[in-house]
Design a protein around this motif. Structure first.
Motif, mmCIF file in Angstrom:
data_model
loop_
_atom_site.group_PDB
_atom_site.id
_atom_site.type_symbol
_atom_site.label_atom_id
_atom_site.label_comp_id
_atom_site.label_asym_id
_atom_site.label_seq_id
_atom_site.Cartn_x
_atom_site.Cartn_y
_atom_site.Cartn_z
ATOM 1 N N ARG A 286 29.891 72.413 54.972
ATOM 2 C CA ARG A 286 31.146 72.411 54.222
ATOM 3 C C ARG A 286 31.285 71.108 53.425
ATOM 4 N NH1 ARG A 286 35.100 76.148 56.191
ATOM 5 N NH2 ARG A 286 36.752 74.792 55.356
ATOM 6 N N ARG B 86 26.352 73.819 59.418
ATOM 7 C CA ARG B 86 27.669 73.569 58.816
ATOM 8 C C ARG B 86 27.479 72.616 57.639
ATOM 9 N NH1 ARG B 86 33.122 73.740 60.479
ATOM 10 N NH2 ARG B 86 34.418 72.018 59.735
ATOM 11 N N LYS C 156 28.679 81.695 54.339
ATOM 12 C CA LYS C 156 30.003 81.569 53.738
ATOM 13 C C LYS C 156 29.876 80.793 52.430
ATOM 14 C CE LYS C 156 32.411 81.580 58.188
ATOM 15 N NZ LYS C 156 33.303 80.806 59.105
ATOM 16 N N THR D 185 31.030 76.471 52.471
ATOM 17 C CA THR D 185 32.334 76.389 51.818
ATOM 18 C C THR D 185 32.496 75.045 51.096
ATOM 19 O OG1 THR D 185 33.295 77.793 53.543
ATOM 20 C CG2 THR D 185 34.819 76.492 52.202
ATOM 21 N N ASP E 107 27.588 77.746 56.832
ATOM 22 C CA ASP E 107 28.901 77.583 56.205
ATOM 23 C C ASP E 107 28.755 76.623 55.031
ATOM 24 O OD1 ASP E 107 31.503 77.254 55.451
ATOM 25 O OD2 ASP E 107 32.264 76.737 57.444
ATOM 26 N N ARG F 58 24.051 82.743 57.965
ATOM 27 C CA ARG F 58 25.238 82.373 58.738
ATOM 28 C C ARG F 58 25.654 80.912 58.558
ATOM 29 N NH1 ARG F 58 24.469 82.413 63.809
ATOM 30 N NH2 ARG F 58 22.233 82.775 63.914
#
Length: 422
Positions: free
Chosen positions: A338, A336, A392, A374, A372, A370
């Protein structure tokens, strides 16, 4: 022997049967080959030079027995109690010792005035080639100069064992615990040491050529005395001798004092899985090959840190500042990121003045499938050969990034901020 016949009747639940109790008896040199002696009692017996080849000794009470020079080739000793046994020069070739207990034992005399005598299981010079010792407990046992070529010791406990001079060539030791073991002069060439715990083990003149050491734990181990020619050291791990919080605190002092005080965090190949390092400042830290699976690093600072080949699978790096970071060949699957910043750092000279040159974040060859990303900033980053499958990229800043040979979903790429040359 009538006693053996009655024992066989007992095992078969026939009339006239009775469990064999040979405790304390002198059976030296007896031929007991291929007999079914399962669950028999031999505590303290003298079985030296006995022929027990092919015998079934599963669940037997062999506490403090003397099996010196006995032939136990192809015998079955599953879950046998061999605590404190003497097995010097015994032949266990092809024997099954799964889950056997080979720890030391306390021999208690009948005289209350005499203290118990602690006996160490003695397997020195034993022949155990191709023996099956999965999950056996040999903690503290003396296996010096034993031959265990291609033996299976998966998940075995060898804590504090004397393995000096032992021949474990080609042995299977996956998941075994050898913490504190003495491996002086041992031969572990071609052995499988995947996930083995070698914490505090003595390594001197140890042959580990071509050994598989993936995920091995090497805390407080000096490998300077080992032959590691062709060994696979991928993802070897070391646990921390100090609290991670103390390490981070000293590292922050090191950063803030420009190296005058404190200590740089040297965490190469350290196991930091699922550690909570949210908000920690590890800028400039050595985290090469570190295991950070599922770690919490949200809001952390990793500016110019070296995380090459680190495993950050599923790690939380939301909002982390990682400018100039080295993440080459790192595993960041499902991480992750983000709002994380992985931009370039302006290089300054010794006087602290800008040189006009930039040090980009390096993610070449990293696995970001996979992940993230963002709102993440990767402007100017090196993403050559990076795997972004399923990542993402909504509002991800890729302006000036090197995407040469990167694997990326075209649909996701349209959601990112990029220039025409990316």
């Amino acid at each position: 022997m009538l006693l053996i016949q009655r024992h066989e009747f007992w095992l078969e639940r026939k009339p006239g049967g009775g469990r064999a109790n040979l405790s304390g008896m002198n059976l030296s040199g007896f031929n007991l080959a291929n007999l079914n002696l399962q669950s028999a009692k031999f505590s303290g017996a003298n079985l030296s030079r006995c022929i027990l080849a092919g015998a079934d000794l599963s669940y037997c009470d062999l506490f403090c027995v003397n099996l010196d020079a006995a032939d136990l080739s192809n015998a079955v000793l599953h879950r046998a109690d061999l605590r404190g046994a003497h097995l010097r020069n015994a032949n266990f070739t092809g024997a099954n010792l799964k889950e056997a207990d080979l720890r030391g034992g306390a021999l208690i005399s009948g005289n209350p005035a005499n203290p118990a005598t602690m006996l160490r299981a003695d397997l020195s010079f034993a022949e155990m080639d191709a023996a099956m010792l999965q999950s056996a407990n040999m903690s503290g046992a003396d296996l010096s100069n034993a031959t265990m070529v291609e033996a299976n010791l998966e998940s075995a406990l060898l804590c504090g064992a004397n393995l000096s001079g032992v021949n474990l060539r080609g042995a299977q030791l996956e998941g075994a615990d050898l913490s504190g073991a003495n491996l002086t002069g041992a031969n572990l060439a071609d052995a499988n040491l995947t996930g083995v715990n070698l914490t505090g083990a003595v390594i001197s003149r140890t042959n580990m050529a071509r050994a598989e050491m993936n995920r091995a734990i090497l805390t407080n181990v000096d490998l300077g005395g080992a032959d590691l020619t062709g060994a696979n050291m991928a993802e070897t791990r070391r646990a921390l001798s100090r609290s991670i919080h103390d390490i981070v605190r000293d590292h922050v002092t090191w950063v803030e004092s420009d190296g005058v005080m404190g200590v740089r965090a040297e965490l190469s190949k350290a196991d930091l899985s699922r550690q909570d390092l949210s908000g920690a400042d590890l800028s400039g830290a050595d985290l090469r090959g570190a295991v950070l699976v599922g770690a919490r690093l949200a809001g952390s600072r990793l500016v110019m840190s070296d995380l090459s080949e680190a495993n950050l699978e599923g790690a939380d790096l939301e909002g982390a500042v990682m400018d100039g970071v080295n993440l080459s060949n790192a595993n960041m699957t499902a991480a992750r990121l983000r709002g994380a910043t992985l931009a370039s750092v302006e290089i300054k000279n010794s006087d602290g003045k800008p040189t006009g040159r930039l040090w980009p974040a390096n993610l070449a060859g990293a696995d970001l499938s996979r992940a993230d990303l963002t709102n993440a900033i990767l402007s100017g980053a090196n993403l050559a050969k990076t795997d972004l499958t399923g990542a993402k990229l909504h509002n991800t800043n890729l302006i000036g990034a090197n995407l040469r040979d990167a694997v990326i979903d075209p649909a996701q790429l349209t959601l990112a901020l990029r220039d025409s040359e990316s």
